[in-house]
Design a protein around this motif. Sequence first.
Motif, PDB file in Angstrom:
ATOM      1  N   CYS A  14      -7.057   2.020   4.020  1.00  0.00           N
ATOM      2  CA  CYS A  14      -6.610   3.362   3.656  1.00  0.00           C
ATOM      3  C   CYS A  14      -7.597   4.031   2.701  1.00  0.00           C
ATOM      4  O   CYS A  14      -7.816   5.248   2.780  1.00  0.00           O
ATOM      5  CB  CYS A  14      -5.216   3.297   3.017  1.00  0.00           C
ATOM      6  SG  CYS A  14      -3.886   2.923   4.199  1.00  0.00           S
ATOM      7  N   GLN A  60      -3.559   1.052  -3.006  1.00  0.00           N
ATOM      8  CA  GLN A  60      -3.814   1.225  -1.585  1.00  0.00           C
ATOM      9  C   GLN A  60      -4.605   0.037  -1.054  1.00  0.00           C
ATOM     10  O   GLN A  60      -5.261  -0.677  -1.811  1.00  0.00           O
ATOM     11  CB  GLN A  60      -4.588   2.525  -1.329  1.00  0.00           C
ATOM     12  CG  GLN A  60      -3.801   3.782  -1.673  1.00  0.00           C
ATOM     13  CD  GLN A  60      -4.574   5.047  -1.352  1.00  0.00           C
ATOM     14  OE1 GLN A  60      -5.616   5.012  -0.709  1.00  0.00           O
ATOM     15  NE2 GLN A  60      -4.049   6.179  -1.811  1.00  0.00           N
ATOM     16  N   CYS A  61      -4.538  -0.165   0.254  1.00  0.00           N
ATOM     17  CA  CYS A  61      -5.297  -1.229   0.891  1.00  0.00           C
ATOM     18  C   CYS A  61      -6.720  -0.744   1.182  1.00  0.00           C
ATOM     19  O   CYS A  61      -6.979   0.465   1.179  1.00  0.00           O
ATOM     20  CB  CYS A  61      -4.601  -1.665   2.189  1.00  0.00           C
ATOM     21  SG  CYS A  61      -4.593  -0.403   3.486  1.00  0.00           S
ATOM     22  N   MET A  83      -5.713  -5.091  -3.221  1.00  0.00           N
ATOM     23  CA  MET A  83      -5.153  -3.868  -3.789  1.00  0.00           C
ATOM     24  C   MET A  83      -6.203  -3.072  -4.560  1.00  0.00           C
ATOM     25  O   MET A  83      -7.023  -3.618  -5.285  1.00  0.00           O
ATOM     26  CB  MET A  83      -3.957  -4.196  -4.687  1.00  0.00           C
ATOM     27  CG  MET A  83      -4.272  -4.997  -5.915  1.00  0.00           C
ATOM     28  SD  MET A  83      -2.803  -5.282  -6.949  1.00  0.00           S
ATOM     29  CE  MET A  83      -1.721  -6.117  -5.817  1.00  0.00           C
ATOM     30  N   CYS A 121       0.850  -1.189   0.000  1.00  0.00           N
ATOM     31  CA  CYS A 121       0.000   0.000   0.000  1.00  0.00           C
ATOM     32  C   CYS A 121       0.888   1.242   0.000  1.00  0.00           C
ATOM     33  O   CYS A 121       1.846   1.341   0.775  1.00  0.00           O
ATOM     34  CB  CYS A 121      -0.899  -0.015   1.242  1.00  0.00           C
ATOM     35  SG  CYS A 121      -1.878   1.490   1.451  1.00  0.00           S
TER      36      CYS A 121
END
Length: 291
Positions: A45, A41-42, A33, A21
């Motif tokens: 997030c 980003q995860c 992802m 991330c």
Amino acid sequence: MDTDRLPGCYRHPDRDTGISCTRCERPICPECMISASVGFQCPECVREGSGTGHRPAANAPRTIAGGVVADDPHLVTKILIGINVAVFLAGLAAPAIVIQLELLGRYVEYFGAPVEGVSTGQYHRLLTSVFLHVEWWHIIGNMIGLWVIGGPLEAALGRARYLAVYLLSGLGGSVLVYLLTEPNTPTLGASGAVFGLLGATVVLARRLRYEMRPVIVMVVLMLVLTFVPFGGTLNVSWQAHVGGLITGALVGLGMLTPTAARHRALVQWGTCAVVFLLAAALIMLRTAELT
């Protein structure tokens, strides 16, 4: 201790990954992802950055291939399995369905009655045969492969792109069968489509810089099972397997080749269109030869 091993995804520790991330730097697998303006980003997030979690469709979190991240990342795979099982049960209840859906290049006689094939205009057989099975071991094997290979690929591509890979791979396998087998040989099964998902998975693993050896071993193993007659006569359509594998890899390349965001959809769906038109051209050539 193996120091060369990639870290595991923070949500799925058993899945090695080379992607992290860009905000929290936790390792993330294709299912986790989400495409961002820079890198991936995860899910946590993304939720933190979106406030309420509601955002316009144009700004929705995206998969590595640009598809919208879905609440159920395996929905299409589940639907495909359901369709295959439903058609299998229907074929058991009414065997005539099998005769009407299986892949035949040219007519054969069943119980003294002629059954027409692709060369006489029944082009639907090239795709309907992909959803058809007549043996329990056949459908169980294919559905396990579809779930194991297809689930992670769907999460990485998104629903529409994943479905395009599946259908075009199934068509590609049928086209090679139509080209290279005797026209009165009936063929059926989802193996070509599953091999296509495997071909696209090879491209995905390469794109994400995964360790390639496990994927290559899987491809080799499945090809060995295709060509080597263990304990008896080989009753497998290698043409469907090879045709699906090549088609899936080609479509996967179009889906996963790094491209500017504004051109990505054009490249992806343009690749699908080219593959479909090539398949159509080969079908027409074979039909002209048989008529």
